[in-house]
Each structure stands twice: as C-alpha cells, then as structure tokens.
Design a protein around this motif. Sequence first.
Motif, PDB file in Angstrom:
ATOM      1  N   ILE A  11    -119.183  61.813 -26.059  1.00 39.82           N
ATOM      2  CA  ILE A  11    -119.498  62.483 -24.740  1.00 39.82           C
ATOM      3  C   ILE A  11    -120.609  63.454 -25.425  1.00 39.82           C
ATOM      4  O   ILE A  11    -121.642  63.833 -24.596  1.00 39.82           O
ATOM      5  CB  ILE A  11    -118.142  63.331 -24.192  1.00 39.82           C
ATOM      6  CG1 ILE A  11    -117.449  61.942 -23.507  1.00 39.82           C
ATOM      7  CG2 ILE A  11    -118.585  64.142 -23.320  1.00 39.82           C
ATOM      8  CD1 ILE A  11    -115.807  62.746 -23.216  1.00 39.82           C
ATOM      9  N   VAL A  12    -120.284  64.202 -26.339  1.00 45.79           N
ATOM     10  CA  VAL A  12    -121.127  65.335 -27.013  1.00 45.79           C
ATOM     11  C   VAL A  12    -122.474  64.628 -27.339  1.00 45.79           C
ATOM     12  O   VAL A  12    -123.514  65.353 -27.140  1.00 45.79           O
ATOM     13  CB  VAL A  12    -120.404  65.897 -28.450  1.00 45.79           C
ATOM     14  CG1 VAL A  12    -121.501  66.796 -28.921  1.00 45.79           C
ATOM     15  CG2 VAL A  12    -119.199  66.812 -27.999  1.00 45.79           C
ATOM     16  N   PHE A  13    -122.469  63.442 -27.798  1.00 51.66           N
ATOM     17  CA  PHE A  13    -123.745  62.713 -28.237  1.00 51.66           C
ATOM     18  C   PHE A  13    -124.512  62.351 -27.357  1.00 51.66           C
ATOM     19  O   PHE A  13    -125.926  62.459 -26.690  1.00 51.66           O
ATOM     20  CB  PHE A  13    -123.483  61.437 -28.897  1.00 51.66           C
ATOM     21  CG  PHE A  13    -124.416  60.604 -29.460  1.00 51.66           C
ATOM     22  CD1 PHE A  13    -125.581  61.387 -30.308  1.00 51.66           C
ATOM     23  CD2 PHE A  13    -124.908  59.545 -28.998  1.00 51.66           C
ATOM     24  CE1 PHE A  13    -126.451  60.524 -30.659  1.00 51.66           C
ATOM     25  CE2 PHE A  13    -125.832  58.725 -29.319  1.00 51.66           C
ATOM     26  CZ  PHE A  13    -126.919  59.028 -30.005  1.00 51.66           C
ATOM     27  N   LEU A  14    -123.967  61.849 -25.884  1.00 54.45           N
ATOM     28  CA  LEU A  14    -124.464  61.725 -24.826  1.00 54.45           C
ATOM     29  C   LEU A  14    -125.231  62.784 -24.042  1.00 54.45           C
ATOM     30  O   LEU A  14    -126.557  62.915 -23.720  1.00 54.45           O
ATOM     31  CB  LEU A  14    -123.503  60.938 -23.716  1.00 54.45           C
ATOM     32  CG  LEU A  14    -124.050  60.836 -22.430  1.00 54.45           C
ATOM     33  CD1 LEU A  14    -125.352  59.699 -22.521  1.00 54.45           C
ATOM     34  CD2 LEU A  14    -123.073  60.252 -21.440  1.00 54.45           C
ATOM     35  N   GLY A  41    -125.422  54.293 -20.687  1.00 50.85           N
ATOM     36  CA  GLY A  41    -126.455  55.095 -20.775  1.00 50.85           C
ATOM     37  C   GLY A  41    -126.853  55.373 -22.274  1.00 50.85           C
ATOM     38  O   GLY A  41    -128.039  55.846 -22.470  1.00 50.85           O
ATOM     39  N   THR A  42    -125.758  55.904 -23.003  1.00 54.16           N
ATOM     40  CA  THR A  42    -126.043  56.440 -24.481  1.00 54.16           C
ATOM     41  C   THR A  42    -127.129  55.037 -25.267  1.00 54.16           C
ATOM     42  O   THR A  42    -127.866  55.573 -25.852  1.00 54.16           O
ATOM     43  CB  THR A  42    -124.776  56.304 -25.105  1.00 54.16           C
ATOM     44  OG1 THR A  42    -123.862  57.285 -24.386  1.00 54.16           O
ATOM     45  CG2 THR A  42    -125.083  56.883 -26.509  1.00 54.16           C
ATOM     46  N   LEU A  43    -126.537  53.962 -24.761  1.00 49.86           N
ATOM     47  CA  LEU A  43    -127.067  52.757 -25.645  1.00 49.86           C
ATOM     48  C   LEU A  43    -128.783  52.713 -24.986  1.00 49.86           C
ATOM     49  O   LEU A  43    -129.687  52.651 -25.648  1.00 49.86           O
ATOM     50  CB  LEU A  43    -126.795  51.480 -25.257  1.00 49.86           C
ATOM     51  CG  LEU A  43    -127.286  50.142 -26.004  1.00 49.86           C
ATOM     52  CD1 LEU A  43    -127.232  50.179 -27.287  1.00 49.86           C
ATOM     53  CD2 LEU A  43    -126.578  48.903 -25.228  1.00 49.86           C
ATOM     54  N   ALA A  44    -128.991  52.873 -23.520  1.00 44.01           N
ATOM     55  CA  ALA A  44    -130.403  52.743 -23.247  1.00 44.01           C
ATOM     56  C   ALA A  44    -131.140  53.797 -23.439  1.00 44.01           C
ATOM     57  O   ALA A  44    -132.450  53.691 -24.057  1.00 44.01           O
ATOM     58  CB  ALA A  44    -130.113  52.854 -21.511  1.00 44.01           C
ATOM     59  N   LEU A  45    -130.446  55.089 -23.629  1.00 45.56           N
ATOM     60  CA  LEU A  45    -131.388  56.270 -24.132  1.00 45.56           C
ATOM     61  C   LEU A  45    -131.674  56.189 -25.534  1.00 45.56           C
ATOM     62  O   LEU A  45    -133.071  56.331 -25.867  1.00 45.56           O
ATOM     63  CB  LEU A  45    -130.436  57.633 -24.089  1.00 45.56           C
ATOM     64  CG  LEU A  45    -130.436  58.181 -22.592  1.00 45.56           C
ATOM     65  CD1 LEU A  45    -128.975  59.242 -22.272  1.00 45.56           C
ATOM     66  CD2 LEU A  45    -131.653  58.933 -22.435  1.00 45.56           C
ATOM     67  N   THR A  46    -130.873  55.505 -26.407  1.00 46.14           N
ATOM     68  CA  THR A  46    -131.190  55.764 -27.710  1.00 46.14           C
ATOM     69  C   THR A  46    -131.996  54.589 -28.016  1.00 46.14           C
ATOM     70  O   THR A  46    -133.074  54.724 -28.885  1.00 46.14           O
ATOM     71  CB  THR A  46    -129.828  55.297 -28.662  1.00 46.14           C
ATOM     72  OG1 THR A  46    -128.854  56.232 -28.281  1.00 46.14           O
ATOM     73  CG2 THR A  46    -130.276  55.244 -30.016  1.00 46.14           C
ATOM     74  N   ILE A  47    -132.279  53.482 -27.449  1.00 47.11           N
ATOM     75  CA  ILE A  47    -133.306  52.393 -27.497  1.00 47.11           C
ATOM     76  C   ILE A  47    -134.587  52.879 -27.047  1.00 47.11           C
ATOM     77  O   ILE A  47    -135.530  52.347 -27.710  1.00 47.11           O
ATOM     78  CB  ILE A  47    -132.666  51.192 -26.876  1.00 47.11           C
ATOM     79  CG1 ILE A  47    -131.726  50.468 -27.712  1.00 47.11           C
ATOM     80  CG2 ILE A  47    -133.741  50.062 -26.945  1.00 47.11           C
ATOM     81  CD1 ILE A  47    -130.985  49.126 -27.082  1.00 47.11           C
ATOM     82  N   ALA A  48    -134.530  53.391 -26.025  1.00 49.67           N
ATOM     83  CA  ALA A  48    -135.841  54.018 -25.366  1.00 49.67           C
ATOM     84  C   ALA A  48    -136.597  54.962 -26.246  1.00 49.67           C
ATOM     85  O   ALA A  48    -137.451  54.998 -26.530  1.00 49.67           O
ATOM     86  CB  ALA A  48    -135.416  54.566 -24.221  1.00 49.67           C
ATOM     87  N   LEU A  49    -135.680  55.757 -26.979  1.00 47.41           N
ATOM     88  CA  LEU A  49    -136.111  56.845 -27.782  1.00 47.41           C
ATOM     89  C   LEU A  49    -136.495  56.295 -29.410  1.00 47.41           C
ATOM     90  O   LEU A  49    -137.243  56.835 -30.068  1.00 47.41           O
ATOM     91  CB  LEU A  49    -135.310  58.167 -28.017  1.00 47.41           C
ATOM     92  CG  LEU A  49    -135.061  59.012 -26.766  1.00 47.41           C
ATOM     93  CD1 LEU A  49    -133.864  59.864 -26.754  1.00 47.41           C
ATOM     94  CD2 LEU A  49    -136.528  59.577 -26.463  1.00 47.41           C
ATOM     95  N   PRO A  76    -135.110  57.502 -16.890  1.00 49.34           N
ATOM     96  CA  PRO A  76    -134.075  56.890 -16.074  1.00 49.34           C
ATOM     97  C   PRO A  76    -132.711  57.061 -16.375  1.00 49.34           C
ATOM     98  O   PRO A  76    -131.702  57.258 -15.710  1.00 49.34           O
ATOM     99  CB  PRO A  76    -134.479  55.317 -15.807  1.00 49.34           C
ATOM    100  CG  PRO A  76    -135.734  55.341 -15.983  1.00 49.34           C
ATOM    101  CD  PRO A  76    -136.015  56.491 -17.177  1.00 49.34           C
ATOM    102  N   ALA A  77    -132.407  56.624 -17.773  1.00 47.95           N
ATOM    103  CA  ALA A  77    -130.905  56.653 -18.179  1.00 47.95           C
ATOM    104  C   ALA A  77    -130.594  58.208 -18.358  1.00 47.95           C
ATOM    105  O   ALA A  77    -129.397  58.317 -18.128  1.00 47.95           O
ATOM    106  CB  ALA A  77    -130.906  55.932 -19.815  1.00 47.95           C
ATOM    107  N   ALA A  78    -131.600  58.888 -18.641  1.00 47.14           N
ATOM    108  CA  ALA A  78    -130.877  60.456 -18.735  1.00 47.14           C
ATOM    109  C   ALA A  78    -130.402  60.941 -17.428  1.00 47.14           C
ATOM    110  O   ALA A  78    -129.538  61.542 -17.425  1.00 47.14           O
ATOM    111  CB  ALA A  78    -132.344  61.303 -19.456  1.00 47.14           C
TER     112      ALA A  78
END
Length: 298
Positions: free
Chosen positions: A175-178, A241-249, A260-262
Amino acid sequence: MDSMLITVFLPIALAIIMAGMGLELTLNDFKRVRQHPKAVFIALFCQLVVLVSIAFLICKVFALPPMIAVGLMLLAASPGGPTANLYSYLYKGDVALNITLTAINSVIAAFSLPLIVNFALQHFVPGEQNVGLQFSKIVQVFIIIVVPVTIGMFIRHLSPYFAEKLNKPIRIFAIVFLLFIVSLAIAKDYQKLLAYLGQVGSATFLFCICSLIIGYFVPRLFGISNFQAKACAFEIGIHNGTLALTIALTVIANSMAAMPAAIYSIFMYIVAALFGMLLNKLEKRDVPRSINSTINQA
C-alpha cells in the motif's frame, strides 16, 4: 539518484510485492482449475481478449495521446492480485476461485503483457525507431512477475507459518509503495497530467467500470453462479496498478505511460467497493423473490 530509484529500487520493491502474492499461493491453486474449468476459462477470456479490446476502443474513442494509450493498454494487460482476493472475501465471492485466477493470471501475464504492450507501442507510436519491447525487456517483465511469485510460493511450501507472518507486513508495504509510485508518476510529469487530466480520468474511469461489469455479467450470461461471478468480477475488475506503474516507469521508461495506472489506482478501490455493495444489495433483493417463487410453485 532519481534514475537509480526508478531502474533499481522500483523493480526490487515490486519483486517483494510479487513475492508476497506468491506467499498466498500453492500448487493446489493451479490444480483447482479442474474443479472450475468453465469459470476460469471465461474469466481469462474476459481478461485477455474482451478487456484488452475495450481498452483499445477507449483509446480510439477518447483519442488518447500515444504514450497514454500505451499506458491504458498496459493497465488492461496487468493481472489482478491479492487486492481482488480481499474484495472477493469482503463481498462474499468465491475466494478460492479468486486465488486460482490470480495464480493462473500471474503466469500468463508474463507472456501476454509484453505482447499486448508491443502491439500498443507499434500501433500508437508509429514511425519511431526501436518501437516495442526488445527481448531483454520482455525477459525483464518475465523476471519481475514470475520469479518473485515462485520464490514466495517456495517460502510458503517450506514454512506456511513464516509465510503467514510475512503476509501482513508485505501488504502494508504494498500500500505504501503504491502511494509512493503514484506520487512519483504524477510528480515526474504533473504539468502534462494536468493538461490531460479530464481525458485520462474519463478514459480510466470508464475502463474501471467496464472491467467490473464485464467481469460479473459475462460469467453470469454463461451460467456461472453469483458466488463465482463475484470472484471473476473482482479478479478482472481490479488490475494490478502497482505492476503497471512500475513497468511503465522502468521497462517502458516513460512517465506518460504511467498516468493511466496512477489515476486508476486512486479511484479503483472506491469504485470496486461501491460495485461490491451494489451486487450484495441486488442479491438481497433477489433472495425474497426466489423464496416467493418457490412458495407459489408449491
């Protein structure tokens, strides 16, 4: 330091979260497919074909900027996770089916996600050199998803008690990481985000609603019970969303693709909770009707 944070620490942190997902899985979760083959097949078809197609249509209808469109397709390709299992538990769905779908989705996503992202890059970002994920990037996605999950499963196999003790701290960390990477994604390109906020927000909100509706009503159309359809709805409707955000960045290395994921991660939990309450309310209305129908037939 910012570059090291994105390229090194984000993948490590995500690996910890994916390992946490593995802590909740066993080999029996994969074997359980034989018990509910119809529900699993329909849910996976909705996830991999129907939702990806709808995300593509939303990108076209909203005329999303190229990398934001890629980001929405990345979000659509991202599987569910432990949060889906939690919502299924809270709103009386088939948690065992959820766990099975999470297990299968985690493995399939390692292969399907790079394919879908490559298609999106080639379609929405034409004319650029080296468009698409190169083989090394595809391997990176596979490592980010499958290896940590496998490690988590192995830890649970060796010591279920230790795995249970690790579960809560990793959930809190997730949760904190997200929240952290949502903030990071917004901060990196907040001026562009403000310019596209209405467009991106509307597109992701519509995608969130479609995910939940399709996840519930398509299985129901094919005769899946309400109990199992709820599990399908949350597994399909709550994307990682965490996975999508990390892969995007990190893998795609583009903050626009993370938008979008954010935005989705901000309101997903509220929309899913409201949807769960609506389903339970409709279920309570249907129970008296079914009882009256049985009495009349008698």
